[in-house]
Design an enzyme around this catalytic site. Structure first.
Site, PDB file in Angstrom:
ATOM      1  N   ARG A  43       0.788  -1.220   0.000  1.00 47.55           N
ATOM      2  CA  ARG A  43       0.000   0.000   0.000  1.00 47.55           C
ATOM      3  C   ARG A  43       0.826   1.280   0.000  1.00 47.55           C
ATOM      4  NH1 ARG A  43      -4.850  -0.631   4.323  1.00 47.55           N
ATOM      5  NH2 ARG A  43      -5.503   1.288   3.303  1.00 47.55           N
ATOM      6  N   HIS A  89      -7.921  -4.169  -7.230  1.00 48.27           N
ATOM      7  CA  HIS A  89      -7.585  -3.540  -5.950  1.00 48.27           C
ATOM      8  C   HIS A  89      -8.751  -3.663  -4.984  1.00 48.27           C
ATOM      9  CE1 HIS A  89      -4.878  -0.976  -3.657  1.00 48.27           C
ATOM     10  NE2 HIS A  89      -5.912  -0.249  -3.273  1.00 48.27           N
ATOM     11  N   TYR A 132     -18.676  12.925 -11.183  1.00 44.87           N
ATOM     12  CA  TYR A 132     -18.690  14.196 -11.898  1.00 44.87           C
ATOM     13  C   TYR A 132     -17.436  14.409 -12.754  1.00 44.87           C
ATOM     14  CZ  TYR A 132     -22.400  15.346  -8.590  1.00 44.87           C
ATOM     15  OH  TYR A 132     -23.553  15.341  -7.842  1.00 44.87           O
TER      16      TYR A 132
END
Length: 832
Positions: A43, A89, A132
């Site tokens: 990570r 993932h 968006y």
């Protein structure tokens, strides 16, 4: 502390079973180690080869699999997040979207890898929701993922073993150094600043060619970080420490200038902020320290930044306060100056390591060598397989009638395959390919095409075998590919590197930030920023850095060597004098010597790394550049000007209008520009060099001084498409010490990328000609060269520098006047 063994109450009724005793300490240690391992390796830390964390690598790979190339349309970010989360993932959509956003932000990465459409946030505000915004791969990401279909890296299973993903990306650009990285793991963290792609590639290419290169050699190409927002880096000792040990600290400072914002009030204009500092954050902090009376003298702060003009934060200074003293307070108390701690921790062979600059480049170069080797083996295998089929097809076409007869007389495909293999001595793969042959291929033209393909395949196989068989050829291929990436995606340096702050010392009330006008406390009178009018030399480097020498430093002669960069103009003057910057548009713009940062005292040549770009100190029109710096007093030496169209003029720089901070010194024809400006007395020799490799020199007395509005006179006769590229002046009696440096290249090469050939020859070899003639040839052009791109005439020894100011070695003197040049080891940006 271990728990006691007790039977579970009622467990027999529920069928749960017995309670198992465990040691809490061992359990916590084991669980914590598993968690730490997961955070460190899966990570938080980037791989030193491609510079990516797992989530970033999976995003780029999945977007490439989705076909989101730069020439395709954008898609919703939510769709990308969903594909990455569902296939590769498993850690949640928020982490994926955050990583996607950062790779699309030009203020976070020096070279963005994702092309975002929509609100992807700013330094002061977060991005819009993924539903968006839209995204696709940026051009730089294509070279990160190029070659994945050619077995260049190992593919590993995803979290549920249903899909395959790359363990590392091929990464044709050194992403870890170029874009930096940050991450907090368990017990360790990484924080790496971005760098300039062109500089890092130059260092990587040097390491490819010289595997034993030391840190000093690499720092000639990578002098320091290059931050996305520009700004200044103050102090280079911490950078060198980080490049050597992997840990260090440097200070980033905003780019500022003092301007008259009204007729009677000055202001501090901030045009660039430190890395990851937004204007709203800086404005709020300034307001806080002013309210807390930690900083005095600030009247107001106005943010005038916009998309067209960029950053512009105006700090109004109260009347009676010294702007320089107020600015020093702001540097100490606000984010206008920030510290950046370098901690180069990355994964190498699956282990976290702290790496210096040489180790980072070595790991990346090793990765590219392995990728290129695997790609070459893959291509060699594919071409050998294809050549095998083509040879079998040529055998079949040569005896096509017999082949058809064998096939028609066979009971089935298996029998036909066996008979073809026996009769024509074919392999099974060749026989299968012939059985799948279409009748339209059985033409004479197809035979010609196959023979041509056979020859091309044999040539390619030979080239690939040469790469695999010769380490030098393999390294050359890697180096050339890196150069192509730098040419396609490289941009000029944005961050200025300063060895010191270069600010003048202030004292008394000004240093304390106390009022210096009416209302000042007793004993605190008006204390201006006093700098003694001591002798100094203002220096303009060949790459556009301006600085001045300290009072007790030696004044370098024109053409003197510097420890960083080369000198283009040296003006002996005083600290409080006003100078003139001569521009390509034929203007002289006033410039205060006080604005140039003072270089630290030294017994030897000065280091121009402490300079500031001259473009930050003068106001220029679009496309206009500074070509020289000159004195503009009434008794200043006469200035010689040369234009690209071959015009020469001598003018007194002190002949200026009564009013105005800029004035014209020559009337230029349409499309013409000034290429050089050098003081020239009547006893000096003027030298002009053209792109057509012609050199002309004649006495300066042949050019009578003219007024400001005059347009000059004919200097050198030019051929079709040629232009003047250099104006030089050789002092009286100095011809024997002068040299001529010429660099030839191709007009199709990108600026600063073509290495070309260079020649250094004595100036005495070139006979003088009359003004307005064509001169004599200065260098014979080699094949692939069609013009001179750089030239310089001055005292020996000359100095060539690259884009970052690093020295480029020049060859020894060549006694042939019109001989050809010698190949350059690195691209040259300027000579001085």
């Amino acid at each position: 502390m271990a728990s006691r063994s007790t039977p579970a109450r009622g467990t027999g009724d529920r069928g749960i079973g017995d309670v198992v005793d465990i040691d809490v300490t061992s359990e916590m240690q084991g669980s914590f180690l598993e968690y730490a391992y997961s955070v460190i390796y899966a990570r938080a830390l980037p791989d030193a080869r491609d510079g990516l964390k797992p989530v970033q690598r999976r995003i780029l790979f999945q977007m490439a699999e989705m076909g989101l190339r730069p020439d395709r349309g954008h898609v919703k970010s939510a769709r990308v997040v969903g594909e990455v989360m569902g296939k590769l993932h498993p850690h949640g959509d928020t982490a994926i979207y955050d990583a996607l956003v950062r790779m699309a932000q030009p203020f976070s990465l020096r070279l963005p890898l994702v092309d975002g459409h929509g609100n992807f946030g700013s330094l002061d505000d977060g991005p819009a929701a993924p539903r968006y915004t839209e995204a696709r791969l940026a051009p730089a990401a294509m070279v990160m993922t190029a070659g994945l279909d050619e077995d260049v890296v190992d593919m590993v299973p995803n979290y549920d073993n249903q899909f395959m993903q790359p363990s590392v990306l091929p990464s044709a650009l050194p992403n870890l150094l170029v874009n930096g990285a940050s991450g907090i793991a368990v017990g360790m963290a990484t924080n790496m600043p971005p760098h300039n792609l062109v500089e890092v590639v130059a260092a990587a290419r040097h390491l490819v060619a010289n595997p034993d290169a030391d840190l000093d050699a690499l720092m000639r190409f990578v002098p320091g970080p290059d931050l996305p927002g520009g700004g200044k880096i103050i102090g280079l000792d911490g950078i060198r420490e980080a490049y050597e040990t992997g840990r260090g600290t440097f200070r980033t400072r905003a780019t500022t200038r003092i301007e008259n914002i009204t007729a009677r009030r000055k202001g501090i204009v901030v045009t660039e902020l430190p890395y990851l500092v937004g204007p709203e954050k800086a404005k709020a902090k300034i307001a806080d320290v002013v309210r807390a009376k930690k900083v005095q003298g600030v009247a107001d702060v106005v943010d005038l930044s916009d998309r067209k003009k960029g950053m512009r934060l105006v700090i109004e200074v109260k009347t009676g306060f010294n702007p320089e003293a107020v600015l020093e307070q702001l540097f100490r108390a606000t984010p206008l100056e920030e510290s950046f701690g370098i901690n180069n921790v990355a994964l190498v062979d699956g282990q976290p390591r702290t790496l210096g600059l040489r180790e980072l480049l070595r790991v990346y170069v090793g990765h590219r060598l392995e990728v290129t080797t695997r790609r070459t083996r893959y291509r060699l295998r594919k071409r050998q397989e294809r050549l095998h089929l083509v040879r079998g097809l040529l055998i079949a076409i040569a005896d096509i009638d017999e082949v058809i007869a064998v096939i028609r007389s066979s009971d089935d495909a298996a029998a036909a395959r066996t008979r073809l293999m026996a009769i024509f001595d074919l392999s099974q793969a060749q026989a299968d390919y012939i059985l799948e042959l279409q009748l339209r291929r059985l033409t004479r033209f197809s035979t010609i095409e196959l023979e041509k393909e056979q020859g091309e395949l044999e040539r390619q196989i030979a080239e690939l075998e040469e790469i695999l068989g010769d380490d030098a050829v393999l390294r050359r291929v890697v180096s050339e590919e890196l150069a192509e990436v730098a040419a396609a995606h490289g941009t000029p340096r944005r961050t200025v590197l300063l060895e010191s702050a270069g600010s003048a010392a202030v004292s008394g009330a000004a240093a304390a930030g106390l009022p210096t006008g009416r209302g000042a406390r007793s004993g605190a009178g008006a204390v201006p920023l006093e700098i003694a009018d001591t002798p100094t030399s203002v220096l303009l480097s060949a790459t556009g850095l301006l600085a001045r020498t300290a009072e007790d430093s030696p004044v370098p002669r024109s053409g003197a060597r510097s420890r960083h960069d080369a000198l283009a103009s040296v003006v002996p003057t005083t600290a409080r004098a006003t100078l003139g910057a001569v521009t390509s548009a034929g203007r002289i713009v006033e410039l205060s010597a006080l604005d140039a940062p003072t270089l630290p005292p030294t017994d030897g040549p000065p280091s121009l790394a402490g300079g500031v770009p001259v473009t930050e100190l003068v106001t220029l029109e679009p496309g206009e550049r500074v070509v020289a710096v000159t004195a503009i007093e009434t008794d200043s030496p006469v200035l010689a000007l040369a234009t690209a169209q071959g015009v020469i003029k001598r003018v007194a720089p002190g002949d200026r209008p009564v009013r105005g901070e800029a004035w014209s010194c020559i009337s230029l024809a349409d499309g013409d520009v000034v290429v050089g400006a050098v003081p020239a007395s009547d006893d000096d020799e003027i030298v002009l060099v053209s792109s057509g490799a012609q050199l002309l020199h004649f006495p300066a007395a042949a050019v009578r001084p003219q007024g400001r509005s005059a347009g000059g006179m004919a200097g050198i006769r030019l051929g079709e498409g040629e232009r003047v590229i250099h104006l030089g002046v050789v002092g009286a009696g100095r011809a024997e010490d002068a040299v001529v440096v010429t660099i030839a290249s191709s007009t199709g090469a990108l600026p600063g990328m073509a290495e070309g050939s260079v020649k250094v020859s004595p100036f005495a070899l070139y006979p003088g000609k009359g003004r307005g003639t064509g001169g004599v040839r200065a260098q014979r052009l080699l094949r692939g060269e069609d013009e001179l791109v750089l030239a310089w005439v001055g005292p020996h020894p000359a100095r060539a520098v690259g884009a970052g100011g690093q020295a480029i070695e020049l060859p020894d003197l060549d006694e042939r006047r019109d001989g050809s040049g010698r190949p350059l080891t690195h691209p040259v940006t300027a000579i001085g």
